[in-house]
Motif scaffolding. Structure first.
Motif, PDB file in Angstrom:
ATOM      1  N   SER A 131      11.344  -2.307   0.573  1.00 39.50           N
ATOM      2  CA  SER A 131      10.298  -3.160   0.002  1.00 39.50           C
ATOM      3  C   SER A 131       9.128  -2.298  -0.423  1.00 39.50           C
ATOM      4  CB  SER A 131       9.824  -4.195   1.037  1.00 39.50           C
ATOM      5  OG  SER A 131       9.124  -3.566   2.100  1.00 39.50           O
ATOM      6  N   VAL A 132       8.260  -2.907  -1.221  1.00 39.47           N
ATOM      7  CA  VAL A 132       7.004  -2.245  -1.560  1.00 39.47           C
ATOM      8  C   VAL A 132       5.896  -3.289  -1.555  1.00 39.47           C
ATOM      9  CG1 VAL A 132       7.020  -2.508  -4.091  1.00 39.47           C
ATOM     10  CG2 VAL A 132       6.013  -0.463  -3.051  1.00 39.47           C
ATOM     11  N   LEU A 205      13.273   1.017   4.463  1.00 40.50           N
ATOM     12  CA  LEU A 205      12.440   1.862   3.611  1.00 40.50           C
ATOM     13  C   LEU A 205      11.317   1.005   3.039  1.00 40.50           C
ATOM     14  CD1 LEU A 205      15.398   3.409   1.562  1.00 40.50           C
ATOM     15  CD2 LEU A 205      14.501   4.231   3.729  1.00 40.50           C
ATOM     16  N   THR A 206      10.073   1.394   3.297  1.00 37.28           N
ATOM     17  CA  THR A 206       8.956   0.557   2.864  1.00 37.28           C
ATOM     18  C   THR A 206       7.863   1.390   2.220  1.00 37.28           C
ATOM     19  OG1 THR A 206       8.062   0.665   5.130  1.00 37.28           O
ATOM     20  CG2 THR A 206       9.342  -1.290   4.552  1.00 37.28           C
ATOM     21  N   GLY A 207       7.161   0.772   1.257  1.00 33.04           N
ATOM     22  CA  GLY A 207       6.054   1.422   0.566  1.00 33.04           C
ATOM     23  C   GLY A 207       4.794   0.590   0.679  1.00 33.04           C
ATOM     24  N   GLN A 208       3.634   1.260   0.683  1.00 37.72           N
ATOM     25  CA  GLN A 208       2.385   0.579   1.003  1.00 37.72           C
ATOM     26  C   GLN A 208       1.829  -0.300  -0.105  1.00 37.72           C
ATOM     27  OE1 GLN A 208      -0.598   2.907   3.106  1.00 37.72           O
ATOM     28  NE2 GLN A 208      -2.243   2.021   1.863  1.00 37.72           N
ATOM     29  N   ASN A 209       1.900   0.156  -1.355  1.00 38.48           N
ATOM     30  CA  ASN A 209       1.156  -0.509  -2.431  1.00 38.48           C
ATOM     31  C   ASN A 209       1.822  -0.248  -3.782  1.00 38.48           C
ATOM     32  OD1 ASN A 209       0.383   2.170  -3.134  1.00 38.48           O
ATOM     33  ND2 ASN A 209      -1.191   2.082  -1.564  1.00 38.48           N
ATOM     34  N   PRO A 210       1.262  -0.761  -4.882  1.00 42.33           N
ATOM     35  CA  PRO A 210       1.910  -0.581  -6.180  1.00 42.33           C
ATOM     36  C   PRO A 210       2.069   0.870  -6.623  1.00 42.33           C
ATOM     37  CG  PRO A 210       0.267  -2.319  -6.311  1.00 42.33           C
ATOM     38  CD  PRO A 210       0.083  -1.658  -4.984  1.00 42.33           C
ATOM     39  N   PHE A 211       1.343   1.771  -5.985  1.00 43.20           N
ATOM     40  CA  PHE A 211       1.431   3.188  -6.339  1.00 43.20           C
ATOM     41  C   PHE A 211       2.530   3.901  -5.558  1.00 43.20           C
ATOM     42  CE2 PHE A 211      -2.906   1.652  -6.913  1.00 43.20           C
ATOM     43  CZ  PHE A 211      -3.071   1.881  -8.265  1.00 43.20           C
ATOM     44  N   SER A 212       3.305   3.145  -4.806  1.00 42.43           N
ATOM     45  CA  SER A 212       4.334   3.721  -3.931  1.00 42.43           C
ATOM     46  C   SER A 212       5.749   3.375  -4.364  1.00 42.43           C
ATOM     47  CB  SER A 212       4.097   3.233  -2.493  1.00 42.43           C
ATOM     48  OG  SER A 212       2.767   3.469  -2.079  1.00 42.43           O
TER      49      SER A 212
END
Length: 225
Positions: A131-132, A205-212
């Motif tokens: 996810s992001v 697998l995860t991302g913090q924000n739209p820049f990730s």
């Protein structure tokens, strides 16, 4: 090679307001771009199927690569106009599921048992859940066969409270990602607001924000290629 399933929202407004929201375009388009460059096929699903609205604010944060995906007929047809319903998906066809963000997902991702079942089956088949940003909402209520939250004890990240305040949406969102993650027993980590940050814990697998977005995509590609 198996495909990757991209999950998008059907929600058009911040609930209880007149303000529009929807999919954050780059969170789908940049991910698709990375998959295409590496020869990985994708499908698109949403809780209701069909039309996926775009968060109008996301159009301010585009570049040429995002626009090329956005203008492609395949993305228009399959990713925005005619997304699949969960009951049209065979989870055995997928190596991973990827939850996109945009504030809309906070209302239609967390409590969708069909999506949860798809994701859990992919995971139990040895696949990956990713996810992001606000897409982390799709992970919050997935439970394993023992009735335990899948994210319990896992290191994950998503859109932070500081970022919510900076976005001016803290007062209208139904929950704060940090609080829900910790209530589910997860270890929520973060970097400075609007900095690229993606983490892997097992097959989450995860991302913090739209820049990730691309960082999440590359973590996933390292696993499935």
């Amino acid at each position: 090679m198996k495909k990757v399933l991209i999950v998008e929202t059907n929600v058009t407004r911040y609930q209880g307001t007149k303000d529009p929201t929807g999919l954050w375009l780059g969170e789908a388009a940049e991910f698709v771009d990375e998959m295409q460059k590496n020869g990985v096929a994708v499908d698109f699903v949403s809780p209701k199927g069909g039309f996926v609205p775009l968060d109008p604010r996301s159009m301010k944060y585009t570049d040429e690569s995002i626009m090329q995906i956005y203008e492609s007929q395949d993305f228009i047809d399959r990713g925005l106009k005619n997304t699949l319903r969960p009951d049209q998906i065979d989870p055995n066809d997928y190596a991973a599921v990827y939850y996109t963000g945009g504030h809309g997902v906070m209302w239609d991702f967390p409590d969708n048992p069909e999506l949860q079942k798809l994701a859990l089956t992919i995971y139990n088949n040895g696949g990956y859940i990713s996810s992001v940003c606000h897409g982390i909402a799709g992970l919050f209520n997935i439970k394993n066969e023992q009735g335990e939250y899948l994210i319990a004890g896992k290191n994950i990240t998503g859109f932070t409270t500081a970022e919510e305040i900076l976005a001016g949406k803290k007062s209208v969102v139904p929950f704060l990602n940090h609080e829900v993650a910790e209530a589910r027993g997860a270890k929520f980590s973060k970097k400075r607001f609007y900095s690229e940050y993606a983490i892997k814990d097992g097959r989450l697998l995860t991302g913090q924000n739209p820049f990730s977005v691309r960082a999440v995509a590359k973590l996933l590609l390292n696993e499935i290629k």
